[in-house]
Design a protein around this motif. Structure first.
Motif, PDB file in Angstrom:
ATOM      1  N   VAL B  47      -3.511  11.282  -9.027  1.00  0.00           N
ATOM      2  CA  VAL B  47      -3.895  11.229  -7.217  1.00  0.00           C
ATOM      3  C   VAL B  47      -5.368  11.724  -6.965  1.00  0.00           C
ATOM      4  CG1 VAL B  47      -2.474  12.115  -5.233  1.00  0.00           C
ATOM      5  CG2 VAL B  47      -1.082  11.172  -7.034  1.00  0.00           C
ATOM      6  N   GLY B  48      -5.711  10.938  -6.544  1.00  0.00           N
ATOM      7  CA  GLY B  48      -7.062  11.710  -5.190  1.00  0.00           C
ATOM      8  C   GLY B  48      -8.230  11.731  -6.113  1.00  0.00           C
ATOM      9  N   ARG B  49      -8.195  10.819  -7.371  1.00  0.00           N
ATOM     10  CA  ARG B  49      -9.142  10.181  -7.949  1.00  0.00           C
ATOM     11  C   ARG B  49      -9.746   8.551  -7.075  1.00  0.00           C
ATOM     12  NH1 ARG B  49     -10.705  12.087 -13.048  1.00  0.00           N
ATOM     13  NH2 ARG B  49     -11.986  10.955 -12.697  1.00  0.00           N
ATOM     14  N   TRP B  50     -10.851   8.447  -7.208  1.00  0.00           N
ATOM     15  CA  TRP B  50     -11.276   7.101  -7.414  1.00  0.00           C
ATOM     16  C   TRP B  50     -11.292   6.212  -8.233  1.00  0.00           C
ATOM     17  CZ3 TRP B  50     -12.280   5.105  -2.883  1.00  0.00           C
ATOM     18  CH2 TRP B  50     -12.559   5.665  -1.023  1.00  0.00           C
ATOM     19  N   VAL B  51     -10.653   5.025  -7.984  1.00  0.00           N
ATOM     20  CA  VAL B  51     -10.870   4.354  -9.344  1.00  0.00           C
ATOM     21  C   VAL B  51     -11.773   2.303  -9.202  1.00  0.00           C
ATOM     22  CG1 VAL B  51      -8.666   4.587 -10.476  1.00  0.00           C
ATOM     23  CG2 VAL B  51      -7.946   3.142  -8.851  1.00  0.00           C
ATOM     24  N   LEU B  52     -12.012   1.927  -9.850  1.00  0.00           N
ATOM     25  CA  LEU B  52     -12.563   0.582  -9.221  1.00  0.00           C
ATOM     26  C   LEU B  52     -11.992  -0.218 -10.295  1.00  0.00           C
ATOM     27  CD1 LEU B  52     -14.586  -1.684 -10.753  1.00  0.00           C
ATOM     28  CD2 LEU B  52     -15.782  -0.530  -8.605  1.00  0.00           C
ATOM     29  N   VAL B  53     -11.324  -1.311  -9.197  1.00  0.00           N
ATOM     30  CA  VAL B  53      -9.832  -2.165  -9.298  1.00  0.00           C
ATOM     31  C   VAL B  53     -10.284  -3.408  -8.978  1.00  0.00           C
ATOM     32  CG1 VAL B  53      -8.160  -2.556  -8.155  1.00  0.00           C
ATOM     33  CG2 VAL B  53      -8.450  -0.146  -7.652  1.00  0.00           C
ATOM     34  N   HIS B  54     -10.053  -4.242 -10.277  1.00  0.00           N
ATOM     35  CA  HIS B  54     -10.442  -5.587 -10.185  1.00  0.00           C
ATOM     36  C   HIS B  54      -8.785  -6.233 -10.460  1.00  0.00           C
ATOM     37  CE1 HIS B  54     -12.209  -9.095 -11.873  1.00  0.00           C
ATOM     38  NE2 HIS B  54     -11.704  -9.671 -13.089  1.00  0.00           N
ATOM     39  N   VAL B  55      -8.999  -7.198  -9.907  1.00  0.00           N
ATOM     40  CA  VAL B  55      -7.616  -8.295  -9.880  1.00  0.00           C
ATOM     41  C   VAL B  55      -6.599  -7.419  -9.762  1.00  0.00           C
ATOM     42  CG1 VAL B  55      -8.370 -10.479 -10.168  1.00  0.00           C
ATOM     43  CG2 VAL B  55      -7.360  -8.711 -12.368  1.00  0.00           C
ATOM     44  N   GLY B  56      -6.276  -5.838  -9.496  1.00  0.00           N
ATOM     45  CA  GLY B  56      -5.129  -5.287  -9.534  1.00  0.00           C
ATOM     46  C   GLY B  56      -5.159  -4.609 -10.413  1.00  0.00           C
ATOM     47  N   PHE B  57      -6.013  -4.545 -11.462  1.00  0.00           N
ATOM     48  CA  PHE B  57      -6.045  -3.650 -12.528  1.00  0.00           C
ATOM     49  C   PHE B  57      -7.036  -2.130 -12.146  1.00  0.00           C
ATOM     50  CE2 PHE B  57      -3.811  -6.577 -14.458  1.00  0.00           C
ATOM     51  CZ  PHE B  57      -2.864  -6.348 -15.537  1.00  0.00           C
ATOM     52  N   ALA B  58      -6.753  -0.766 -12.366  1.00  0.00           N
ATOM     53  CA  ALA B  58      -7.601  -0.157 -12.222  1.00  0.00           C
ATOM     54  C   ALA B  58      -8.015   0.350 -14.123  1.00  0.00           C
ATOM     55  CB  ALA B  58      -6.795   1.729 -12.538  1.00  0.00           C
ATOM     56  N   MET B  59     -10.015  -0.369 -13.422  1.00  0.00           N
ATOM     57  CA  MET B  59     -10.316  -0.711 -14.850  1.00  0.00           C
ATOM     58  C   MET B  59     -11.667   0.717 -15.781  1.00  0.00           C
ATOM     59  SD  MET B  59     -10.274  -3.943 -15.454  1.00  0.00           S
ATOM     60  CE  MET B  59     -10.980  -3.642 -17.085  1.00  0.00           C
ATOM     61  N   ALA B  60     -11.529   1.323 -14.279  1.00  0.00           N
ATOM     62  CA  ALA B  60     -12.430   2.538 -14.630  1.00  0.00           C
ATOM     63  C   ALA B  60     -12.067   3.880 -13.373  1.00  0.00           C
ATOM     64  CB  ALA B  60     -13.877   2.752 -14.924  1.00  0.00           C
ATOM     65  N   LEU B  61     -12.261   5.077 -13.958  1.00  0.00           N
ATOM     66  CA  LEU B  61     -12.170   5.651 -12.913  1.00  0.00           C
ATOM     67  C   LEU B  61     -13.718   6.071 -12.577  1.00  0.00           C
ATOM     68  CD1 LEU B  61     -10.463   8.669 -15.146  1.00  0.00           C
ATOM     69  CD2 LEU B  61      -9.505   8.177 -12.175  1.00  0.00           C
ATOM     70  N   ILE B  62     -13.839   6.674 -11.214  1.00  0.00           N
ATOM     71  CA  ILE B  62     -15.503   6.754 -11.077  1.00  0.00           C
ATOM     72  C   ILE B  62     -15.766   7.842 -11.461  1.00  0.00           C
ATOM     73  CG2 ILE B  62     -17.108   6.535  -9.271  1.00  0.00           C
ATOM     74  CD1 ILE B  62     -15.161   4.381  -8.184  1.00  0.00           C
ATOM     75  N   ASP B  63     -17.061   8.352 -11.852  1.00  0.00           N
ATOM     76  CA  ASP B  63     -16.884   9.058 -12.386  1.00  0.00           C
ATOM     77  C   ASP B  63     -17.812  10.434 -10.783  1.00  0.00           C
ATOM     78  OD1 ASP B  63     -18.854  11.424 -12.460  1.00  0.00           O
ATOM     79  OD2 ASP B  63     -18.772  10.367 -14.546  1.00  0.00           O
ATOM     80  N   GLU B  64     -17.528  10.830 -10.149  1.00  0.00           N
ATOM     81  CA  GLU B  64     -18.267  11.074  -8.567  1.00  0.00           C
ATOM     82  C   GLU B  64     -19.688  11.909  -8.821  1.00  0.00           C
ATOM     83  OE1 GLU B  64     -15.164  12.464  -5.557  1.00  0.00           O
ATOM     84  OE2 GLU B  64     -13.411  11.607  -7.002  1.00  0.00           O
ATOM     85  N   GLN B  65     -18.922  12.755  -9.957  1.00  0.00           N
ATOM     86  CA  GLN B  65     -20.407  13.782 -10.406  1.00  0.00           C
ATOM     87  C   GLN B  65     -21.547  12.880 -10.453  1.00  0.00           C
ATOM     88  OE1 GLN B  65     -19.878  16.793  -9.540  1.00  0.00           O
ATOM     89  NE2 GLN B  65     -18.075  16.564  -9.470  1.00  0.00           N
ATOM     90  N   GLU B  66     -21.332  11.868 -11.518  1.00  0.00           N
ATOM     91  CA  GLU B  66     -22.511  10.932 -12.083  1.00  0.00           C
ATOM     92  C   GLU B  66     -22.786  10.493 -10.216  1.00  0.00           C
ATOM     93  OE1 GLU B  66     -24.195  10.485 -14.395  1.00  0.00           O
ATOM     94  OE2 GLU B  66     -25.335   9.387 -13.461  1.00  0.00           O
ATOM     95  N   ALA B  67     -21.910   9.943  -9.089  1.00  0.00           N
ATOM     96  CA  ALA B  67     -22.242   8.826  -8.519  1.00  0.00           C
ATOM     97  C   ALA B  67     -23.530   9.823  -7.670  1.00  0.00           C
ATOM     98  CB  ALA B  67     -21.152   8.041  -7.287  1.00  0.00           C
ATOM     99  N   LEU B  68     -23.191  11.254  -7.304  1.00  0.00           N
ATOM    100  CA  LEU B  68     -23.554  12.159  -6.417  1.00  0.00           C
ATOM    101  C   LEU B  68     -24.766  12.445  -7.462  1.00  0.00           C
ATOM    102  CD1 LEU B  68     -21.815  13.285  -4.852  1.00  0.00           C
ATOM    103  CD2 LEU B  68     -22.035  15.831  -5.547  1.00  0.00           C
TER     104      LEU B  68
END
Ligand code: SF4
Ligand code: SF4
Ligand SMILES: [Mg+2]
Ligand SMILES: [Mg+2]
Ligand SMILES: [Mg+2]
Ligand SMILES: [Mg+2]
Ligand SMILES: [Mg+2]
Ligand SMILES: [Mg+2]
Ligand SMILES: [Mg+2]
Ligand SMILES: [Mg+2]
Ligand SMILES: [Mg+2]
Ligand SMILES: [Mg+2]
Lengths: 376, 82, 342, 342, 376, 82
Positions: B47-68
């Motif tokens: 809860v509170g985490r970002w994920v990458l969703v494809h056809v209704g499945f969370a495929m990966a957590l988004i690494d916010e540090q990495e994005a930053l």
């Protein structure tokens, strides 16, 4: 808090473009022709046209639009089978919206629906499970397509169907895998590609390491990219830097979701459920490690068991399609483009899905922009 | 090739079956978190985490540090240009 | 009527049950005008509305929306707004409507009454009368609950000329609010995609606002309500009809967060989502501000803005100037927009 | 369009397929007027038709007949005749029609073209233009092939007043032809009762005949086209509205042998069978012959005759004077007429 | 060549009326009250009102409208069962049009159809066989009602279903037989009937001899009649002549189709297929020799085998109905008539079918004609 | 009680199953003649005969002589009155 918009910011785009343009010039001059960059993924093709990255970079980079659209490469045979299953009494054929307008040998699923077949579009394969639960007197067939990104979700859904003891759902699988497809492409003599923008979402599942053969065996650099303009430009910059420096590596410009090893849970689900085979794909030809069957444990869920015997045959498509796919011709240079071959009446795979290179050219009116055409 | 969108996990709906509520631009959909389960993260921490969703499945957590980090690199580049 | 809360074939057979339904549902909701429908036609005295040079505008649309009720309205609201708006965008002052109902056997009469009440209410607010009508009942399974066809009559005052083929280079392209909300709301209300969001149809009768615009700025050249096919389809038709190039400004396109989110999730374009309370106005750039300020005087025009300009004459083109300084061509999709995975 | 002889949802989505269908099917059949429909509304210059004291008549009806094609016509013929006749019986000269189509996914486009050709042809003969329209496509199973809603506009010349509530004692009740043929033809065309007979729908546009009647005998008091519910329903409504007793002469009722046969076999009454080219005229007895002779000048009036008279004022009654000198009361049936065994 | 019109000729009607009126006067005077004539058959009731025979004859004959309408007497239970069968998935309930508006305890078949049940009106039971043949994936239930006239056709259809080996059709039978019904009526103390006009079409099957108990056991004369005005008047004349002469016989005024023995083929088919029972009918009460089951040979075709268990109960109907049926009250003298009890909302059996006495009075506005009302 | 109409048999459609074409006032319907079969009349002799039809079954042959006789009696009655 993750902010997608930052990856769409015009100043960031401008900074990258200002870096890329002189670099691209230098790399192209070194080759005395434009740099041939293949973005493998149809999603990248669209992102490029959507933001106009091609216009920003100019003629020193020539984009070769790859085979990375599971809809475009779907064989007519698959559509024929899906239609046959949809037409069985009491059947519901559920699938992704993209698939409805793909032509088989006897029309599309949209046309079959118009003739009375029960075809339902779902967002997720899990929604097909729900359909099966809610309508126990119907037999649901999920027509599953997709590359390695979509396959784990399908596999997981098939596992859930078995766990829940559902007996009124089956799956017609036509999955193509990315790495074998790229290898198949690079084995052709005529290929004119200097380097690859690697598909971002497939790579979540595969992991960056999976691309090593591209660099090692075929000597092509590849940079994995996300789908925002900043992602794509960043990846392009890294790719041009490799080319400029004579490097040939697999790099990851989408590390916020892609790691080296890939998603192990996803790979495990796929391995448990899917049975590998060789399959003939539109515009690509035979690709090993394709999937259209299930392992013995899950065979009860394989819709092919309910399939009437259909005439097998290879799809006929114009020779131009292969030329476009290998970077030897641009879509608007195909004599059928925009005439006999249009999104509503596609002749070849690249016009089928809005992800296809020819469809993208058509949609974004690339032909009409009177850009100079660079032969590869 | 594969439409994926970032989404924020707002609630765990079914711990056992791995179902969570995910939100993108105010649009809510139930997604499966089964593909993330191997990552040794207890469900509720999603809860509170970002994920990458494809056809209704969370495929990966988004690494916010990495994005930053990649955005910072970029702004460094911008600064260079100035 | 004992145990008769459902529509039966008898209600459409022209006998006693038909008369009872017309009286109890339609006449009671649409008021005194409607009793003219018990004749074969309504007879309307239009002289009072009618100066020399006036013309009559006529438009018709069938409403087949599913579900019948959705956030922001229902099929009845739509059936009035859609037709009133079609009149208004032709420069006509809406005068009256006809309403023809096709009902499915088994429809709860309560649902019909709800729809009819919405129509009556919307008509009252749009200041039009529903003067004649028709009711048919077909067997269960031969229609999806209720279809409504409304036809509108309006008076076009002398001198008013708004047509699709009058766009000229230099015209500003204006809209009165966020785009795509109706399409998004319906897509979610169907419930088959498992998505939910706080999106409401923009369904509204625009004739008061459009009337004010035309009074204030008679120089308006083109007005279109961007229903089925959305703003994209309407602008593409205008570009074709007027043989002009239209350039939109990507940053100026008003799209609500949730509508944008649906588009991201499903791979769709809000430019092609239906609207039911959205007008596209083309007016010489010099008058753009005047039109926008009239729009902003109306509840439907709070988010009014310029979204682009006619840039060239001589070749029909529609494109977007992106935030990056590039141009993106816009092409009308072939058919319905389907959710995509790739 | 390759392999595209069927209507698909794309044809209704407002994109390219929609435009192609409208151009290839509707504009080509309904001619130049129809291209106005590509605007949101058609704008009609009515001043030329319009003297002081003129009024406008408006009527709407949805056509849901099954089967689409039947002896004597099809749904397209009906959709034009029914609406034109409703205008004509109100004393209006039909001016123009709108046509809204609801199509089922999977409908062969060839069938649609046949229907549209019938409409165009019937409209041409009735001397009305189809000036605007609409097309919706709904998923297979949500509509039965094609429903059409037409709305008609007409001009009522000054002084003309034909209404249902003006019947007076002494008026003659006239019809222009045999009753019940349309209902009989449809019942047989459905094929589910296993009956066959040479019965054709009487479907016809009556406006030329009715126009002549009104010119020759402006004193006509009531005119009604006896569609759904038949002559029985129309006369019952007139008796109610005018508060009079109407007596029919059993021997004078014109019923074709085959229509009578269907009624005998199924226990039904031709008085309540639908007609689509039949007008009931009430006129002072002194002018009855004049009206009948105008009717007989038209192909639809060859069997015109007086079927009864208004006999009394002050109490709404409808009855038949039998051949035996008795009276039989006529009561509107509750719902649809069903074949009986007893 | 047979000419039905001759039996409708006004001169013939006039001749008969001129004979009947003085005779009726004499018979009525002899009894110091109007002659009470029951036309058993609802078809006769309608024919009398249709041609206005009651008006022609005047107040010396008072018509008592009999129970001869299979729709009117149908118990609510039967309708409930038909609805339950119609609502089963995949079912088509076929029946005669008359039945659709008969109220059960939970509405009518028309209402069930409006709620989604597949109810189809046929002209002949044989058409239900055709339905079953054409739609092998559906289960057809024919809801069979009717007196002795209709029963042979049903029996024959059931035999044909067996011969053709159909497995997707069954029959829900609710047949009432005429002679036991008349006997049931005549056993009541309050009956005030001087003689009967016998039903024409039932008699084709039964034969004239079948009525002998009416004359012998109950002392009422009966004349079998056709349905044209001349037929009816002829029969009435013969009946009045019997009464005038003090005779009490069974006479046949419809000899062009009715014989003494009846239709033996029809009787044989009925005997082979139908199983007799006692059944409770609306307004009539229990009648022996009714039919709602099939003989063992045909039991596979009995729809009651597929019937969910329904609550059994007797129908509630106003006491006035029985008074009308026994000649003690006219329909318009019932306080419910035209108010709570109307064809669209029938309270009792006689308002249900358009053949019912109260429905006929309502339809022909008999109450409104302000005829003097004669108490029986 | 039981709606029956006179119809003229115009053709035998299926000798074996006893199906014939019957016509009333120009309206044609297939009827079963099974109920008449016992009357020792070969099917083809039914053509041109009038029958009384109820729910698609010919229930009886119409005795045209008998019909004529009753009409004659009636006209005799009329003559009496004159
Ligand atoms: S335009 Fe059509 S035929 Fe030509 S390359 Fe593209 S898909 Fe192939
Ligand atoms: S009017 Fe109704 S309640 Fe009264 S006797 Fe007739 S059927 Fe019974
Ligand atoms: Mg379908
Ligand atoms: Mg009318
Ligand atoms: Mg319109
Ligand atoms: Mg509109
Ligand atoms: Mg109407
Ligand atoms: Mg519009
Ligand atoms: Mg009308
Ligand atoms: Mg009409
Ligand atoms: Mg429209
Ligand atoms: Mg039904």
């Amino acid at each position: 808090m993750f902010n997608r918009q930052a990856f769409r910011a015009p100043p960031a785009v401008k900074t990258l473009v200002d870096k890329i343009v002189p670099l691209a010039r230098r790399v192209a001059e070194a080759r005395q022709r434009p740099v041939q960059v293949m973005e493998v993924c149809g999603g990248h093709t669209h992102a490029i046209f959507h933001s106009g990255i091609d216009q920003l970079i100019g003629p020193d980079v020539e984009w070769v639009h790859g085979p990375g659209c599971p809809v475009c490469v779907l064989p007519a045979q698959a559509v024929d089978e899906a239609i046959a299953l949809a037409q069985q009494p009491g059947a519901i054929l559920a699938t992704f919206g993209d698939v409805l307008r793909v032509p088989g040998r006897h029309g599309t699923l949209a046309q079959a629906s118009a003739q009375g077949a029960n075809v339902q579009v779902v967002y997720s394969p899990m929604d097909a499970l729900t359909l099966a639960q809610q309508q126990p007197d119907k037999r649901v067939v999920f027509f599953a397509i997709g590359f390695d990104t979509t396959m784990p979700g399908i596999a997981f859904t098939i596992q859930a169907a078995r766990q829940q003891g559902l007996t009124n759902i089956q799956f017609l699988c036509y999955h193509i895998r990315l790495i074998p497809t790229l290898i198949r492409l690079l084995e052709q003599d005529s290929v004119c590609i200097d380097g690859f923008i690697g598909p971002g979402h497939v790579s979540i599942v595969l992991g960056a390491d999976a691309y090593q053969p591209i660099a090692r065996r075929f000597g092509r650099p590849l940079v994995i990219s996300g789908f925002e303009p900043v992602d794509l430009l960043n990846a392009l910059l890294m790719l041009l830097q490799q080319l400029d420096e004579g490097r040939c590596e697999i790099e990851n410009a989408y590390a916020r979701v892609v790691n080296n090893a890939g998603n192990l849970a996803a790979k495990a689900a796929m391995a448990a459920v899917f049975d590998s085979t060789v399959c003939h794909w539109r515009g690509v030809g035979e690709v090993p490690e394709s999937v259209n069957g299930l392992t013995p444990d899950y065979r009860a869920f394989d819709a092919r068991s309910s399939l009437p015997r259909l005439h097998q045959g290879t799809d006929q498509e114009p020779a131009y399609c292969a030329e476009v796919l290998t970077g030897n011709r641009k879509p608007h240079q195909c004599p059928h483009f925009g005439h006999a071959c249009q999104p509503e009446t596609p002749m070849g795979p690249l016009m089928v899905s809005s992800e296809g290179a020819c469809a993208a050219y058509h949609k974004y009116n690339v032909g009409k922009c009177k850009e100079p055409c660079h032969e590869g | 090739m594969c439409l994926g969108v970032p989404a924020l996990i707002t609630a765990i709906l079914d711990e056992e079956r791995g179902l969570a509520s995910a939100q993108t631009d105010g649009v809510v959909r139930t997604v499966s978190t089964a593909m993330l389960a191997m990552k040794d993260i207890p469900q509720e921490q999603l809860v509170g985490r970002w994920v990458l969703v494809h056809v209704g499945f969370a495929m990966a957590l988004i690494d916010e540090q990495e994005a930053l980090r990649s955005l910072t690199l970029l702004s460094d580049m911008e600064d260079e240009d100035v | 009527m004992r145990d008769e809360q459902l529509i039966t074939l008898a209600h459409g057979a022209g006998g006693k049950a038909s008369s009872a339904l017309i009286q109890s549902v339609f006449v009671s909701a649409f008021g005194p005008h409607q009793d003219k429908s018990l004749q074969d036609a309504a007879v309307i005295d239009v002289q009072q509305h009618f100066g020399a040079g006036s013309r009559i505008a006529m438009t018709t649309d069938s409403y087949v929306v599913s579900p019948l009720f959705f956030p922001g309205g229902d099929i009845g609201t739509l059936a009035v707004c859609g037709t009133v708006n079609d009149l208004a965008v032709c420069g006509a002052r809406p005068l009256c409507l006809s309403a023809a109902f096709i009902l499915e056997e088994g429809l709860p009469i309560r649902e019909l009454q709800r729809v009819v009440a919405s129509m009556a209410d919307t008509a009252r607010r749009a200041n039009v009368s529903i003067v004649t009508g028709d009711t048919k009942v077909v067997a269960k399974g031969q229609v999806d609950k209720v279809f409504i066809t409304t036809t509108g009559l309006g008076v076009v005052p002398p001198g008013v000329q708004v047509r699709s083929d009058q766009a000229e280079a230099g015209d500003a392209v204006l809209v009165n609010g966020p785009i795509g909300d109706h399409g998004a709301a319906i897509m979610l209300a169907r419930g088959d995609l498992g998505l939910s969001a706080d999106v409401r149809s923009d369904c509204a009768a625009l004739n008061p606002m459009i009337g004010d615009i035309l009074s204030a700025v008679p120089a308006c050249r083109v007005m279109r309500d961007a229903t089925r096919g959305g703003v994209g389809a309407v602008l593409s038709e205008i570009a074709q009809a007027s043989n002009v190039a239209i350039a939109l400004d990507e940053n100026a396109l008003p799209v609500r967060l949730e509508t944008q989110g649906i588009c991201e999730l499903l791979g769709l374009d809000p430019l092609f989502f239906a609207n039911e309370g959205l007008v596209v106005v083309l007016v010489p750039q010099a008058q753009a501000e005047a039109v926008l300020s009239v729009m902003k005087n109306h509840p439907e025009g709070q988010s009014a803005r310029q979204i682009g300009q006619v840039v060239e004459q001589g070749q029909p083109l529609l494109y977007i100037n992106t935030s990056f300084g590039t141009k993106r061509m816009i092409e009308l999709p072939y058919g319905i927009q389907l959710p995509r995975i790739c």
